[in-house]
Design an enzyme around this catalytic site. Structure first.
Site, PDB file in Angstrom:
ATOM      1  N   HIS A 236       0.632  -1.286   0.152  1.00 46.28           N
ATOM      2  CA  HIS A 236       0.412   0.368  -0.157  1.00 46.28           C
ATOM      3  C   HIS A 236       0.543   0.873   0.076  1.00 46.28           C
ATOM      4  O   HIS A 236       1.964   0.940   1.055  1.00 46.28           O
ATOM      5  CB  HIS A 236      -1.050  -0.550   1.304  1.00 46.28           C
TER       6      HIS A 236
ATOM      7  N   CYS B  10      -4.777   1.770  -4.101  1.00 48.01           N
ATOM      8  CA  CYS B  10      -4.229   2.731  -3.428  1.00 48.01           C
ATOM      9  C   CYS B  10      -3.298   3.224  -4.887  1.00 48.01           C
ATOM     10  O   CYS B  10      -1.978   4.483  -4.892  1.00 48.01           O
ATOM     11  CB  CYS B  10      -3.383   2.778  -2.310  1.00 48.01           C
TER      12      CYS B  10
END
Length: 658
Positions: free
Chosen positions: A34, A102
């Site tokens: 992420h 993301c």
């Protein structure tokens, strides 16, 4: 005034990816990444929409890594305006763990701020994951978590995602499901103050689309991917709404079909202010417009919502970039008829007799040869009082309602004890006395729970597989000076064949170290003077080739992890073994099937294998097996074998070089 830009990298698996990825996927995945953008004293990321927190204060905690991405000369107000524009595109309902996440947002922001892109090891992780058999099996499960709801229907409550077939997901599908749910929930949480931590029912893009909002991001995609198909749309364009689902389906279909090549499908909303430079560079003034790129150069432009023409142009572009394998157009009924199922050795000997023989061998050596911590009596009892009874209790019986012995679990504690016993006995007994023990392991790994457990130990030192395989390889290396212990070699080959009853046996092929060990043993055993050893070796070679062929057929262009040098070596020895085989039609059958699986759809066929087969006169070698006296008095006689030999020789092998 320039401002520094940082990339915060987090591992959503908290180290579990590194621990379990090789077992599940056959390759090491360092983390489930992420990312966040850190600039102007704030951290910006995408999950439940676009979230902003002080650096390092998000729910993800401390970053795994901080990457310096250089500086930006764009002022804060301009970037804030850009983020407001992006909020219309990066909404919670469009989030997808693999396709629109993301990292998609971070990459877009980096293109806007610095003209650069995020590191490839982050950007390419979804494609790398999906190119593995495990990833391909799990894809429907992930998609079901982000399925587009029917218009007007009540959104479903988030639930634990359904899991793909357990035999595709390794030994513990429930653990896989739990990990997936945890990663997905962690990935899509908003800021630390957000109360919504579940996975909502979404209207996610179901195709692997990249949202491009600026020229820099688009240029980065052109640099990193051979094939790019760009869709320019607008929220106020009715034809765009008609063609959009068609484009998404084509993107999903072609991305799966060409997974290892990773074609890119992008979507740009011309209503976004930041997209003006992108549309201006390529002269896009109307929607819908599709641009097609190969190796960074525009090859075609299509305007309008013509679904048939869109499919045609995408297929033409992919055909030009990745011409199909020459064998795809061949009619090969005999090859297609070969089952991918592994050849297994399932015959159960009198288990009490095997146990008695092994105990006799143990008693031949004095008590002083055994370690003080595990005396000889304890070793014998672990076999006669534990391992043998468990094996007997899980063999097929008369009660048809009893569970299948193949799926009957054996306690891990018993396997650990059996492993420790095996390690000790391998250090004391000669190979001529070890074959009964290896034969027990041959039966054990026919059970899914045991084979999964054994394959999960591949990364551990002195695993059962390493112990047995290394000893067999060493014996062949010493074969010039010492007679080979046939019993040990034979049971080892059969033990290895039986491991292929488990789908995760592909790890033996995808790992270069294990693949090379298997090959070393097969090369020696295929050329053995003993008929039984050659038969078992031909079976093992077939099982290896079947794994490769299955992945190439089922996965389209999936990378199975083998290289040209390895394939050349195995093809050469298989062809030599066919040429030398004079005593067994069954061995010839298995070897010709192995050869067919290795060369059909091989990406190395035209450049490496075809010239090799021509020089080695493969066609003449195969056709020669049909002549009287070459393999038996009348030559190969079974109709299915004759058909296979003729088909492989005539269609898959080039003409012999003069």
């Amino acid at each position: 005034m320039s401002v520094p830009v940082k990339l915060y990298v987090y591992d959503l698996s908290n180290g579990m990816a590194r621990q379990m990825s090789e077992q599940l996927t056959g390759r090491l995945i360092e983390g489930i990444w992420h990312t966040s953008v850190v600039v102007y004293g704030k951290e910006i990321f995408y999950g439940q929409g676009i979230s902003i927190t002080p650096p390092g204060r998000s729910h993800h905690g401390k970053p795994h890594q901080v990457v310096d991405m250089g500086e930006t000369s764009i002022d804060e107000q301009t970037f804030d305006d850009y983020l407001e524009d992006m909020r219309e595109h990066y909404t919670a309902d469009k989030y997808h763990l693999l396709d629109f996440n993301c990292n998609s947002f971070t990459n877009d922001c980096m293109g806007f701020l610095t003209g650069d892109s995020i590191p490839d090891f982050i950007k390419d992780l979804p494609a790398d994951f999906l190119s593995t058999p495990f990833g391909a099996a799990l894809r429907p499960t992930i998609d079901s978590m982000y399925r587009r709801p029917t218009p007007g229907a009540t959104p479903p409550v988030a639930a634990t995602p359904p899991v793909a077939r357990s035999n595709d997901l390794g030994a513990n599908p429930q653990l896989t499901a739990s990990l997936l749910q945890a990663v997905a929930a962690q990935a899509q949480q908003g800021s630390s103050s957000s109360s919504n931590t579940g996975i909502p029912a979404t209207q996610s893009l179901t195709a692997p689309l990249h949202i491009c909002t600026n020229l820099s991001s688009f240029h980065n995609l052109l640099k990193s991917h051979r094939v790019v198909v760009a869709f320019f749309t607008s929220a106020t364009c009715p034809p765009c709404r008609v063609i959009e689902p068609v484009f998404e389906r084509l993107a999903s279909e072609k991305s799966a079909q060409y997974s290892s090549q990773r074609p890119v499908f992008t979507k740009t909303d011309l209503g976004s202010a930041s997209a003006s430079s992108l549309s201006a560079e390529y002269g896009v003034r109307v929607t819908p417009t599709f641009l097609f790129f190969l190796d960074g150069k525009k090859t075609h432009e299509l305007k309008g919502a013509d679904a048939g023409e869109l499919r045609t142009q995408i297929e033409l572009l992919l055909f030009e970039a990745y011409p199909p394998h020459p064998h795809t157009s061949l009619s090969l009924p005999a090859v297609r008829a070969i089952s991918f199922n592994p050849i297994l050795f399932q015959q159960v000997p009198p288990l009490d007799t095997v146990g008695t023989k092994l105990v006799t061998f143990i008693d031949e050596y004095p008590e002083s040869d055994y370690p003080d911590s595990t005396p000889r009596l304890v070793l014998k009892q672990s076999i006669t009082d534990s391992l043998i009874p468990h094996l007997k209790s899980t063999q097929p019986g008369k009660d048809a309602s009893s569970p299948s012995p193949k799926h009957t679990a054996i306690p891990t504690s018993l396997l650990n004890t059996a492993t420790q016993t095996t390690k000790i006995l391998f250090g004391i007994l000669p190979p001529t006395s070890l074959f009964p023990l290896v034969d027990l392991w041959r039966l054990l790994v026919l059970k899914n729970s045991v084979s999964s457990w054994a394959l999960a130990q591949l990364s551990q030192p002195a695993s059962i597989l390493e112990l047995v395989l290394d000893r067999a390889v060493a014996l062949f290396a010493d074969g010039q000076s010492k007679p080979l212990p046939k019993g040990f070699i034979l049971t080892t080959l059969r033990f290895l064949c039986n491991l292929f009853c488990n789908p995760t046996s592909r790890l033996l092929i995808s790992s270069p170290d294990w693949r090379n060990k298997l090959t070393t043993l097969m090369v020696s055993a295929l050329l053995s003077e003993d008929m039984g050893v050659r038969t078992a070796a031909a079976s093992l070679a077939f099982n290896v080739s079947a794994v490769i062929q299955r992945q190439r057929v089922d996965g389209g262009n999936v990378d199975v992890g083998v290289d040209a040098e390895w394939e050349i070596e195995l093809v050469s020895v298989v062809l030599e073994a066919i040429d030398r085989e004079e005593g067994s039609e069954e061995v010839v059958h298995r070897l010709v099937a192995t050869l067919a699986f290795l060369i059909r759809f091989s990406p190395f066929y035209e450049a490496e294998l075809s010239p090799l087969l021509s020089v080695l006169q493969a066609r003449s070698t195969l056709e020669g097996k049909l002549a009287p006296g070459v393999c038996g008095e009348k030559g190969v006689g079974k109709k299915e074998v004759v058909r296979l030999v003729k088909e492989v020789a005539g269609l898959l092998c080039p003409a012999d070089s003069s």
